[in-house]
Design a protein around this motif. Structure first.
Motif, mmCIF file in Angstrom:
data_model
loop_
_atom_site.group_PDB
_atom_site.id
_atom_site.type_symbol
_atom_site.label_atom_id
_atom_site.label_comp_id
_atom_site.label_asym_id
_atom_site.label_seq_id
_atom_site.Cartn_x
_atom_site.Cartn_y
_atom_site.Cartn_z
ATOM 1 N N UNK A 7 0.825 -1.208 0.000
ATOM 2 C CA UNK A 7 0.000 0.000 0.000
ATOM 3 C C UNK A 7 0.860 1.258 0.000
ATOM 4 N N UNK A 8 2.012 1.230 0.632
ATOM 5 C CA UNK A 8 2.853 2.429 0.673
ATOM 6 C C UNK A 8 3.728 2.566 -0.563
ATOM 7 N N UNK A 15 8.060 9.878 -1.343
ATOM 8 C CA UNK A 15 9.189 10.221 -2.220
ATOM 9 C C UNK A 15 10.234 9.140 -2.057
ATOM 10 N N UNK A 16 10.640 8.544 -3.152
ATOM 11 C CA UNK A 16 11.672 7.495 -3.088
ATOM 12 C C UNK A 16 13.032 8.136 -2.892
ATOM 13 N N UNK A 17 13.798 7.526 -2.026
ATOM 14 C CA UNK A 17 15.158 8.006 -1.797
ATOM 15 C C UNK A 17 16.047 7.542 -2.952
#
Length: 83
Positions: A7-8, A15-17
Motif C-alpha cells: 500500500x505504501x 518520495x523514493x530516496x
C-alpha cells in the motif's frame, strides 16, 4: 507487513530516496590490497613451514612424516586459538 509495503509503495505522497552511487576504487588501492594479501599469505606460509624447518634442524634431519604433521597441527591450533 507485506500489505503495508504494497500500500505504501504506490502512494503518491511518498518520495523514493535515490540510491547511493556505487563505490569505485582506484587501481592503486586495488594493487595495495593485493600486495597486503600476498604479504599476509607469505607470512602464514612462513609460520607453518618455519616450525617444521626448526623441528627438522633440531633433530639433525631425522624428522618423520608424523613429526612434521604434528608440528604443523600444533602451529595451526595455536594460530586458531590466537585468532
Amino acid at each position: 507487513m507485506a500489505a503495508r509495503l504494497r500500500s505504501s509503495a504506490g502512494s503518491p505522497g511518498t518520495v523514493e530516496q535515490p540510491r547511493p552511487a556505487p563505490l569505485r576504487h582506484g587501481r592503486g588501492r586495488i594493487a595495495r590490497a593485493g600486495m597486503a594479501q600476498a604479504a599476509a599469505l607469505y607470512g602464514l606460509l612462513q609460520l607453518l613451514t618455519g616450525a617444521v624447518a626448526v623441528s627438522y634442524a633440531v633433530k639433525h634431519a631425522r624428522l618423520s612424516g608424523w613429526g612434521a604433521v604434528g608440528t604443523t597441527i600444533a602451529v595451526l591450533a595455536g594460530y586458531t586459538a590466537v585468532r
